[in-house]
Motif scaffolding. Structure first.
Motif, PDB file in Angstrom:
ATOM      1  N   ALA A 165      38.664  30.023  34.255  1.00 39.29           N
ATOM      2  CA  ALA A 165      37.799  29.020  35.459  1.00 39.29           C
ATOM      3  C   ALA A 165      38.460  28.631  36.353  1.00 39.29           C
ATOM      4  O   ALA A 165      38.621  28.293  37.685  1.00 39.29           O
ATOM      5  N   MET A 170      38.615  30.520  43.870  1.00 30.25           N
ATOM      6  CA  MET A 170      37.928  31.721  44.807  1.00 30.25           C
ATOM      7  C   MET A 170      36.369  30.290  45.185  1.00 30.25           C
ATOM      8  O   MET A 170      36.395  30.660  47.112  1.00 30.25           O
ATOM      9  N   MET A 179      40.606  30.961  38.575  1.00 32.28           N
ATOM     10  CA  MET A 179      39.669  31.839  39.633  1.00 32.28           C
ATOM     11  C   MET A 179      38.997  31.564  39.938  1.00 32.28           C
ATOM     12  O   MET A 179      38.868  31.772  41.465  1.00 32.28           O
ATOM     13  N   THR A 180      38.017  31.300  38.921  1.00 34.03           N
ATOM     14  CA  THR A 180      36.483  30.713  40.030  1.00 34.03           C
ATOM     15  C   THR A 180      36.953  29.399  41.066  1.00 34.03           C
ATOM     16  O   THR A 180      36.381  29.653  42.423  1.00 34.03           O
TER      17      THR A 180
END
Lengths: 504, 504, 504, 504
Positions: free
Chosen positions: D308, D314, D310-311
């Motif tokens: 999460a 991003m 990472m998301t």
């Protein structure tokens, strides 16, 4: 469905366990796995009957409960209620068989199988369906892209690199490039599909079985294209999960780039494209606002697979190569919401491209004075006057530098250029006004760019035709896969009917 | 090589820029890209000569410098020195041409191309070579796995789920499962390869060119299997980078799982396998230590592609769909160290599998008293005495529960079982000692597991044969790709020779 | 340095192991760890002498070799040569002691310690230095941001949401917002620092020691603020690594956002800011180009910590909570290049902000006709005419809608507005031209925005003053930490001198 | 609630938009945000009344609807129905005000605010509540760890490095190490909390407002500890999201390591610990199974924050530094499920540690013959016989090597050791049986490890006491934060009552 005792276990799950694991898992499982598990159950029982491992009458009873009771809303409601302790979907199904048929017939179907291979199979069935839906969404997006690209193949616009105007191109050429990348990566969806499409049933807990089962029969009844040779591979592997997510992360990445460009081009400073009222938002506070916020949602949803991929890869890391809850239940669970999310991004992108209004006049007008034909001018000096490209490039650079900030005046600029060429490139040539203005015309430039995959409209149309052909092949593969699933459903149904009539 | 002025820019790069960007980039570029860029340059110039865009004598001069000077250590040393300001590899090469040949001939080659397509091409050439090397490493690992799996196809060992003994299996079956997953994912390397293997040259800055270049010719001279149709796709796309990393992340994931199992099985508590002195470490402090730490390095190196994938995906996110430094230089740079890292993990795994000592006696002995044949016992009760599996399972569960903690005694256990069966399953059967002990024999169990992909040795040998066949196909593809690269190098060389002799 | 035999191991490392692990690791270790390890060695030996565990003369010999030989280029060169097999940095150092002093004195220092705690300590020393350097870079960036924000506190510019013009603001307000986020997250660097700054020495292989060592003494000599209480925590934990990377990932994220805005505002369509020739690039092909590509490098380098964080988290996952190569060597190795990368991004951002040219006239001119004062108009109707905000908002929306596309004409627009207000809001008021034009003046709007943290210049200057104060506190902490490190170096040096003279 | 027209927009959202964005978002928003938004609304209106920006009677009407209607189930049901098109939660609330009070009073509250600051505020309020719950869970886990660690401070067990037995330690020392790492990282939760706990209200759309609002008043009524100085920072920043997830990812990482160790130690090959029937599972197929699968769920759920994170990172990357849907809605949405997931992992770990049965006898017995006291033997040779550690280490290594594989025999081993010492270390000493066996006794070894943070029980108890103190401080902070939230709720309620009575 009460599970006071099961096998060696004398007590139902601890309240915290039930609360944290079994109860919430049942909610998702009933929604997403129950139908698959029942179908697996039916196919397995039908096979056992065919092989004589199970008596036909026992099989008929099990299949009747499978069809009648299990598919009922009452059963689902009871599973969802969560008022009785349970140990997950599969055992709850089995206890219902036993409730209906007694312990002997009710407990007879679990031969030569375990929850491990059932779970592996159900997950693959779900993945298959999801991939087919996703494939259809991707295909739709590609059709729209192709249509708009053809339609806009002559619509002149500035190209950009590093956000600065580069050379004249068309919106069709841009969309064809995007389509090219997207359609290339959509193909990966099928690479994964074909690896997913192999049946684990019969692998049991990873070491197969001594019962003379017929794996191919089960696989066929469930619509799989084949079985998995090694029983440990069958229950331990979930490698298709990160692969599926990776292909979606790549597709999602492409969407973020397109969304970035198109939102920018819709902004006040460009005004190249716009959307009707039902696809923009305004502000609750700033009355002048028309925001193309949908592209922000596209980008926000398109990144979901990247993070989910990371979680799944992390979930798989350093796990024993065998069945484990960490891999088979926990890690895989992260994939589905990400899949939903990227499908939303695809659907939003599709509707945005379908409804996009293109302001060709504004794009043309915007090109003026942006020096996008300076490369063409250098090319012309090479081609017509034999300069080396670097000499031409430096001379044109000096020309641009000299005219920047001055009012636009064709004649004066002509003079300026001639002077620079004489001085810098030792070129005392005649450059006719007409040839010069042809060299500097953006549309002519765009049309001349016929080599190297450039925006020349005929060339772009040829590209798109090839991509459409690729799309049709993809569509045919999609349809072929769907047909196999439908046929299997039919075959399973017929087998159940036959068994009901006493034939294996 | 000094770059006081270039085009519109009157000054060399700012010291911070030079320090942070150009200077360190040159180090990597000279090591990893220079050869590719020189080859691209040669192929492009040869094509220009063939098409009459460049005079043959000019082309010959350029190619002579390309061969003679550029490949020299002196040139490399000068590039690496970093004492003169520069703006990156390509422009440094071009200034060397100009130094040697003067501005006209020296600056003549940069026609119908830009740094964008050169960079896109060089990166693909590097990726091709890396993928071929990686493929060879994967292949080697698979050969070793196949050899050891065949060799250990009859070597009895406990299977495990959730770290607890499950059912008897063989080490060969385990290795075959791993091989199956690995070989499946190794194939992805070629999926990517074939998309990488298309030439961007001629796309220039993303809008192609009006010079009548021959892209196919350049592609052929550089060993590509074709060109990229759309010029914007050619310079904007790096989708193969995340795809390449994703396939390596999946392979890396498999390695972490195998490494976890084998390190565990080498530990004191198992002692199933061991390694010779040159593949273990001891402790600088604890004299008794023999640590199979290599598996920890394998795992640590195998995760590199996952993080690099994330960085690359993040690098691509929300970038314009056009050439950009963020994508073409920065994001791609993260891929290479991860590739090195996973190759190291593969090589270490290969040597560890090659040298692994297997202690078959210890594995057999360890099986004793671990109840790994209780499933077989339940199966026997179903098969021979017609119990439903669930009834049999519960009875055997009760049997296990009852005998746990008691001293092992075959006769007493037989009695216990008969009693439980009578009481729980209403089964007053005769179970002969001989049949019972056969049902309980681990080796027999393993051999009987002939269905569903189980460990029965013949079955495993068949699986491996199929996987070896897959390996040979892979090997053939590798060889075919290498041959094309070699042939192209030869063709380019011949073309250069011909031009030197005045033939295009 | 030859290591034919060490402890139980009769053979040097296997060639593949040496090639893949020991040899490349030595390269990094000599560059980045050797100095730390030698300092640890010296501090440990000095402590052993002080506690009487080691004879002072033996300690003096060891310390002399430590100073003289180990720091020599000859020693480094030999370590780097890689011609003799070895088992890593620490054992190579020890064998050099033995070479110089014989086995008894040379092997006497490794008491009450192991490679585990030495490695844990050296990594923390490196992290400390890196964090201090990073902190200095962050501080520099903040100083520049604060300076530019103050300077631009009155420089009017359009605000944006969803890329569309929103309300008038200043560039100073924008930079102050960025500074606010950056300075908040820079503080995290010290949260990590203070956890890193505790010494693991004495933990040995995770179970401490029975030798009566003085951990606090070693910690002090190495500049640590204290020791780690639990010996297993000391060698097993690397939690500061993901924490360090996470704080950098957050800082990196901020940089990507600023870089996105500023590159856009430097583009042709905005022209708000620009950079001199030594901070832009041109194109080798397109002569008109001035690309602010540095922002692309900033973004590309700023994402490095995110991926490295992922690799490190993955490296730590499912590892035993004890010393392991996977954690202590492999996982941590991914952190350093990411740290370098984000420092480059910070340095590039700093130089770009320092050199940024601001085109205030262009920003003012751009504001014209962008309707950025429509909120102010609605506010005025609420404030002066008692409309509810929603009524005012809808009336102004209708006004914007009606005038869009028509030529700008103040008088006509005034009439239009009055008509709409009468019709929609039942408001038959007099709106004086003067009051209306005041309501619509962007600069007045900006100055009026004195509440809620808006761009009113005085308010912004107050914000920045507070942030500068935060910066000074940060600077003081940086300096305090550096002083402790310097003092420790001095103290260690004095202890070595004393021991050389025969005093413990 | 129908939204045919809103401001400039003449049409309701496109069906695809409604289906993909507005409808599913409403489901989550009603569950998770509605209460916060209503509270914000009330606080804002109360402040407007106090400042005289809104008439008290109008404020009273709005607050009455806020309390009565909005909190009703009927309103929720209508929002959830999704039968009427809408544009999200906030506008649906406003239309309800207008429905109840007419356009003037109903539309009067949206002064000096926008959806941007409301959304930013509601998200922070949610994050605050989640962090407090999480903090409580972490605290509970730490209390259990501390209790078990004290209880097991004398329980001898083998230490491990690289999965091989290392030196004697205690289970209490192990758990204290884990507690140490966990409690260190739990503190981060409050670092984030205190940055989250600042109120964005008044920032409006990022440029503040010209209405003379009182931000501090609103902040107080909502329980915030202060406001955010810069209005753009207030709406653009979500940096606390990745920070929150990063701290959870680190905590999750620790859990995976503990879960790995404890599941292993519960396995057949160790049998150090076990769990009662309600915390293990059996197999549907293998009757002998007792699987501690909960640790697999712990690990699987503990990795959620990493992905999460990472998301979210991003999602933030390359977004404009201003309000955007991509950041404020899309990216933040990924955080909550990950938070739930890691809380589940924490709760499961807590219950597993609480119920863990420890088999001290089995651990002692397992230690036999594992050579875990060989370091102690070398230490003894250094301490008592003056060998250098390396000499002692090599001699003991030779001793281990020589006795491996031979039957255990104390006398023979004594002889062997004496011989090796004489030969290798030139040491012809007397080693009394009694001193030797003391040196070799695991429990004595463990107790002697009193330095460097080793397992000596008194030392461990002191460590735990310090960690418990840290826990109590944490608990006090938790309580203090909760009290502020409660007090604010009370204060807001009193203000609403006062306004209802006509007092501002």
């Amino acid at each position: 469905m009460t599970m006071q005792r099961f096998g060696r276990l004398s007590r139902p799950p601890h309240p915290v366990l039930f609360d944290v694991l079994y109860k919430p898992a049942m909610r998702t499982d009933v929604e997403h796995l129950l139908d698959y598990v029942l179908r697996i159950d039916a196919a397995h029982v039908a096979m056992l009957a065919k092989r004589g491992i199970l008596r036909t009458d026992v099989a008929a009873c099990l299949l009747s409960v499978n069809r009648r009771v299990m598919a009922s809303q009452e059963f689902r409601a009871r599973l969802l209620a969560g008022t009785e302790p349970h140990r997950g979907l599969y055992l709850a199904i089995e206890s219902r068989y036993i409730e209906e048929l007694g312990p002997e017939a009710g407990g007879a179907g679990h031969v030569g199988r375990s929850r491990n291979d059932i779970n592996a199979t159900a997950t693959r069935m779900r993945a298959r369906d999801e991939l087919l839906n996703l494939g259809a969404d991707c295909l739709h997006l590609q059709l729209v892209l192709a249509r708009r690209a053809v339609e806009l193949a002559e619509t002149l616009v500035s190209g950009f690199t590093h956000l600065q105007p580069s050379q004249p191109t068309t919106l069709g050429h841009y969309l064809a490039a995007v389509l090219s990348e997207l359609s290339r990566n959509t193909l990966l969806v099928f690479d994964v599909y074909d690896d997913v499409d192999r049946c684990p049933m019969g692998s049991a807990a990873g070491q197969g079985t001594s019962f003379a089962i017929d794996r191919e029969d089960v696989a066929r009844l469930l619509g799989f294209s084949g079985v998995i040779d090694n029983s440990l591979d069958a229950v331990a592997s979930r490698d298709y999960m990160p692969r599926m997510l990776a292909s979606l992360a790549v597709i999602g990445g492409t969407l973020t780039r397109v969304a970035t460009d198109l939102q920018l081009w819709a902004s006040e400073a460009y005004g190249f494209v716009s959307w009707p009222d039902d696809l923009v938002s305004t502000s609750s506070m700033m009355p002048q606002k028309r925001n193309t916020f949908v592209w922000e949602s596209v980008r926000g949803k398109a990144v979901a697979p990247a993070g989910a991929l990371m979680t799944v890869l992390m979930g798989l890391k350093n796990t024993p190569f065998s069945n484990s809850v960490e891999v088979s239940a926990e890690a895989t669970a992260y994939a589905w919401p990400a899949l939903d999310s990227v499908r939303m991004a695809i659907r939003l992108t599709t509707v945005m491209l379908e409804t996009m209004r293109v302001h060709a006049d504004r794009m043309c007008e915007w090109l003026q004075g942006k020096d996008v034909t300076m490369t063409a001018l250098a090319d012309y000096l090479v081609d017509a006057h034999g300069l080396s490209f670097r000499t031409a490039h430096h001379a044109v650079s000096a020309f641009v530098e000299a005219k920047t900030g001055k009012p636009r005046n064709t004649a004066a600029e002509h003079q300026l250029l001639v002077g620079i060429l004489r001085e810098q490139a030792n070129l005392s040539c005649e450059i006719s006004d007409e040839r010069l203005s042809r060299a500097l015309d953006p549309r002519a430039c765009m049309q001349n760019s016929r080599f190297g995959g450039g925006p020349s409209p005929d060339h772009v149309r040829t590209q798109i035709a090839a991509l459409e052909q690729r799309g049709r092949t993809f569509e045919a593969r999609l349809a072929q896969r769907r047909r196999r699933l439908d046929a299997a459903e039919q075959a399973l149904s017929e087998r159940i009917d036959a068994i009901a009539k006493g034939n294996r």
